[in-house]
Scaffold this active site. Structure first.
Site, PDB file in Angstrom:
ATOM      1  CG  PHE A  62     -10.914   1.733  19.840  1.00  0.00           C
ATOM      2  CD1 PHE A  62     -10.301   0.525  20.125  1.00  0.00           C
ATOM      3  CD2 PHE A  62     -10.138   2.884  19.850  1.00  0.00           C
ATOM      4  CE1 PHE A  62      -8.937   0.452  20.412  1.00  0.00           C
ATOM      5  CE2 PHE A  62      -8.779   2.829  20.136  1.00  0.00           C
ATOM      6  CZ  PHE A  62      -8.177   1.615  20.415  1.00  0.00           C
ATOM      7  CE1 TYR A  99      -3.868   2.267   0.441  1.00  0.00           C
ATOM      8  CE2 TYR A  99      -2.677   3.178   2.312  1.00  0.00           C
ATOM      9  CZ  TYR A  99      -3.717   3.247   1.411  1.00  0.00           C
ATOM     10  OH  TYR A  99      -4.615   4.294   1.469  1.00  0.00           O
TER      11      TYR A  99
END
Length: 317
Positions: free
Chosen positions: A189, A143
């Site tokens: 999260f 990437y």
């Protein structure tokens, strides 16, 4: 205008499509649905100014447009590391085809590059002049280096063939429509907190990131495309938070009783990441407007709705 958005069914791409459609443009959304999803653009499917093209940009395509926003590429570590050869082919061959298209039809071309071109930076915050500290053979290099090559291609097409280019270096972006399983820190999260699972922090949580809400980022992309500055220009939020601070913010907003646990830091994970957005401010008149608490509230509500709709009985109300 007639505008092509590659990766238009993805997280950022679909928000960009919304803005362009609402502005009255004719939009071609091109996506192979590797990480994009039709639900992100379903409301436009029957609109006379919208066209969905299922296509992989590692294969050539011929269309007639005025502008090309080139966003197509998996952007989260889980997805771009799943098939690293495919990732670098998307960044290199896909960008080559899109630049070739822009050259043939005289379209202006915007490359969605990334803060990952800076690697694990030794300069902080990162200005556009910084050349980076990137591992060319690490797990993230498909990437990181792929985007660096994409930038090289864009500037070479500009210098050699006169293609009008714009290069945006996008820093951490979050908001509604993020994938639940993309492995990014905000989605991790939020999903963990909503399911009542421990929040997983890697290392000591002292590594920092900046978090830009998606509507702010899209505004920056549109301003860059329609400005006279080639770039590269950093687009991100200069407010810096540790990963532990982010975990604690999500914890308090969803369920204060949620546990936070610590695991080993992944290889080549950058320790500090924060954009210098001086150029964006002075050249584009752009800076983020959505504070983290406000953006997280909207993001959490979106994840809660989707998880509930998918029948997840563990979702914390």
């Amino acid at each position: 205008m007639r505008i092509l958005v590659t990766g238009g069914a993805g997280f950022i791409g679909s928000h960009l499509v919304d803005r362009l459609m609402e502005a009255g443009h004719e939009v071609l959304c091109l996506d192979n649905f590797y990480t994009g999803t039709k639900r992100n653009i379903v409301k436009w499917l029957n609109h006379p100014y919208f066209e969905l093209i299922r296509h992989d940009i590692t294969e050539p395509i011929r269309v007639e447009v005025d502008q090309i926003y080139h966003l197509a590429c998996p952007a989260s570590p889980i997805h771009y590391q799943y098939n690293p050869v495919k990732t670098i082919k998307t960044n290199v061959i896909g960008t080559l085809y899109m630049l070739g298209l822009a050259k043939r039809i005289g379209a202006r071309f915007l490359l969605a590059s990334t803060s990952e071109v800076y690697g694990d930076p030794e300069v902080h915050p990162q200005p556009e002049e910084y050349r980076g500290n990137v591992n060319p053979i690490g797990p993230r290099s498909c990437y990181d280096e792929g985007k660096r090559v994409a930038e090289t291609l864009a500037f070479d097409y500009h210098l050699q063939n006169g293609v009008e280019i714009r290069v945006a270096r996008i820093f951490n972006t979050y908001g509604s429509r993020m994938l639940e399983n993309d492995g990014r820190v905000v989605s991790n999260f939020v999903v963990q907190a909503l399911k009542g699972e421990p929040l997983t922090v890697y290392g000591k949580g002292s590594q920092t990131r900046s978090f830009c809400y998606v509507s702010d980022l899209v505004e920056g992309l549109i301003r860059l495309m329609n400005n006279e500055h080639t770039g590269p220009i950093n687009l991100g939020n200069p407010d810096e938070y540790t990963i532990l601070q982010l975990a604690q913010a999500v914890q308090q907003m969803v369920n204060p009783d949620t546990e936070i646990i610590f695991k080993d830091l992944p290889k080549d994970d950058p320790q500090r990441r924060r954009p210098d957005i001086t150029k964006a401010k002075t050249l584009l008149g752009w800076q983020p407007t959505i504070p983290l608490q406000e953006g997280l509230k909207t993001t959490i509500a979106d994840f809660r709705d989707r998880l509930t709709a998918e029948g997840d009985s563990l979702v914390s109300r």
